[in-house]
Design a protein around this motif. Sequence first.
Motif, PDB file in Angstrom:
ATOM      1  N   GLY A 169       0.858  -1.312   0.059  1.00 39.15           N
ATOM      2  CA  GLY A 169      -0.010  -0.076   0.125  1.00 39.15           C
ATOM      3  C   GLY A 169       0.891   1.282  -0.065  1.00 39.15           C
ATOM      4  N   PRO A 170       0.112   2.558  -0.081  1.00 40.58           N
ATOM      5  CA  PRO A 170       0.989   3.579  -0.114  1.00 40.58           C
ATOM      6  C   PRO A 170       1.755   4.144   1.102  1.00 40.58           C
ATOM      7  N   ALA A 171       2.797   4.588   0.994  1.00 38.55           N
ATOM      8  CA  ALA A 171       3.714   5.064   1.962  1.00 38.55           C
ATOM      9  C   ALA A 171       2.956   6.248   2.887  1.00 38.55           C
ATOM     10  N   PRO A 172       3.523   6.500   4.191  1.00 35.49           N
ATOM     11  CA  PRO A 172       2.826   6.985   4.783  1.00 35.49           C
ATOM     12  C   PRO A 172       2.654   8.521   4.398  1.00 35.49           C
ATOM     13  N   ALA A 173       3.736   9.137   3.542  1.00 41.42           N
ATOM     14  CA  ALA A 173       3.690  10.447   2.863  1.00 41.42           C
ATOM     15  C   ALA A 173       2.690  10.490   1.874  1.00 41.42           C
ATOM     16  N   ALA A 174       2.398   9.407   1.232  1.00 37.13           N
ATOM     17  CA  ALA A 174       1.340   9.308  -0.120  1.00 37.13           C
ATOM     18  C   ALA A 174      -0.243   9.366   0.775  1.00 37.13           C
ATOM     19  N   VAL A 175      -0.182   8.716   2.049  1.00 39.87           N
ATOM     20  CA  VAL A 175      -1.667   8.550   2.661  1.00 39.87           C
ATOM     21  C   VAL A 175      -1.974  10.138   3.039  1.00 39.87           C
ATOM     22  N   ALA A 220       0.608   0.191  10.681  1.00 40.00           N
ATOM     23  CA  ALA A 220       0.525   1.527  11.725  1.00 40.00           C
ATOM     24  C   ALA A 220       1.166   2.454  11.179  1.00 40.00           C
ATOM     25  N   ALA A 221       2.380   2.402  10.487  1.00 41.37           N
ATOM     26  CA  ALA A 221       3.275   3.486   9.931  1.00 41.37           C
ATOM     27  C   ALA A 221       2.295   4.418   9.076  1.00 41.37           C
ATOM     28  N   GLN A 222       1.369   3.818   8.316  1.00 44.02           N
ATOM     29  CA  GLN A 222       0.522   4.623   7.307  1.00 44.02           C
ATOM     30  C   GLN A 222      -0.337   5.583   8.122  1.00 44.02           C
TER      31      GLN A 222
END
Length: 708
Positions: A169-175, A220-222
């Motif tokens: 899935g998307p990286a945290p910045a992309a979320v 959780a990072a997302q």
Amino acid sequence: MLEIVALSALTAFLTSVGNGAAGEMGKQLLLSTGALARRATGRDTPLPAGREGWESLAGDVHARLADDPRQAAEWSLLLRSLPQHAAELPAGSGLPPATRHFTDRKDIVRQLRREATRPAGGRPRVALLYGPPGIGTTAVALHLGALCHARFPDGQFYVDLRDGSGDQGPAPAAVLLRLLRQMGVGPDRIPPTEAGREQLYRRLTAGRRAMVVIDHVSSAAQVRALIPSTPEVFLLVIVSGSPFALEAEPVPVPRLSDRDALEMMGRIAGRERIARARPRMPEVLAHCGGNAFALRTTAMRLLNEDTELELPAPVTGTSGSDPVRAAAQAGCLRVRPEAARLCRLTALGDWPSVTVHLAAAAAGVAEAEAAHLLAEAADAQLLEPLPDDRYRFRPEVRRYLADTAGPEHGIPECSAAVARTLEALLHRALHAAHAALPQSWRTEPAPAHGEPYRGEAAGVEALAAEAGNLVRAVSVAREYRHITTALRLGRALWPLQLKAGHWDEVLPALRVAARCADDHQPGSRIAGALHFQLAHCLGELGRWEEADREADAAARAERDAGHLRGEASSVELQGLLNLYRWRYETAHERFTAAEAVYGRIAPGQEGAEDLPRAFALSRRHRGRALRGMGRLDESRSLLTAVAEFFREQGEAYNQARALTDLAETLHDSGENTEALAKIEEAERLLPPAATPHLGYLAALRLRCEVAG
């Protein structure tokens, strides 16, 4: 009268600029800030890393402003150059509509409402809603949103991460990027860095009453950066599967009881049909296992076919009977064999979305036939319809279809389907990329066959619409050993990052493509091109060290390939990466080195016809670096010549950019009357739609008028 610049305001300004003011004018402001910081401190001030670095720089600058009224006034005006947008959230709901067949779940909804409305007590309101695929977690969240709409007058915002390519899935910045878009933030306001996006998210939600729903979260990072810092914001995290460690109220969604399952099926199919099928209901309920998706699919069969239910043999997953896979198996039996085949072959790529064009290529059929087959499959719940005539698979349904494709159709046919799909995506991407950048040597010529896109905007729009599938296609091509296709797909993404700012979206594909080039075509032109694209993307996102490494790799590969234009462009990119970190001497040296490489291109060689423009662009950058170094006369001379070159070429946009740089240099030299004349000239060249640039020029005008 001396205007006092508060240390707190200075720190906030520098931190915002460092986190990445959005767009080209954000970079312009970054350079102006660096030049002023160097002048104020009297020393080199490379771009700080992290909050502590910005706080230290703010303290150094602030200590010197008390003794220098002119610089204090300049900094006071510069602080006003940061675009100040109202921190407002759009009213209304951004959640999809709740299902009309929602059944029971009263205890779960009550638990969620308690978390959403409890006294904050210094603890953020966060819930983690989880359950096995198809159990109904999303339906619970949407039902809660409908019930609590009035509770969140500042908005309800929904981001579904399911359409991200790949399993992670998307990286945290992309979320964060997706959420800010949902919150109505325009592209020119979204910072490129993760820290900047989080800062903007917190500013937008400060003191607000809002609900944020993030669906299909895989780690959780997302979502860690989304945990509210304001008491009236409720974050609901939805996991399709097992929960993970997060500081949140855990809320499991269990299977529906037989009573509630019958109630749900009755709402969909009608009580009379359920009554007629009652002798088989115990077997049906056992087969569906309390799974909402399986129950809904079975009820739809009763509603649409009104025949006796035929249950397929149980499908075993990783842990016993799997109701979702069983529902997918039943769907395949319900549709024509041609539709089931199309679904299985299309499912092989794990595409974020499915178009008629993509499905037709996978199945090797005409698009008109593919459209009918997709509609039939959607009626059988094998796919879900999306806007713009697209579809998508539920993850567990797609896995079942992909797992059964080989046994049903054979490995050769599956491989051929993937090859056809990749070829179709590449063909469209090449047409779109060429339309988006028709004069660029970084895009391939359009294929001889196929209908071209009309105009640059249409090309960019087509690439953006297919971005998820194109990004996924790079990984699929590598997995199936279509190496050349993977590399060409990666290169076709260039217009998306250059003209549309889709850096987060294309980054995963560029990483794959660049590594693939190193493994299979090291030291080649395409390896240099992909490392260049990756370096550019990382630089735009403020990941400087990684960008440096990729720019170095690009220059080496182009040098090994004997591609002078590519080598010069890569060296120039090294200069830009240093320029935006206030390393002006290094940047100037790199720009000078790039011009030396350009100078080795002989008449008649590739790129020779573009040399005058290439030199002008490089000299513009060199003039900006000289300004940062305090060599203002040299900067003025270069920028004047560059502005004149673009005037002669009729390139109004680049002329306006050079005039803006020249006005900055003149202002630094104290020649504010001349600077105002250049500002006025630049303003005449820009269209009304260039709002960020015009706004920056207005702020620069104010600085010149006050100083003059």
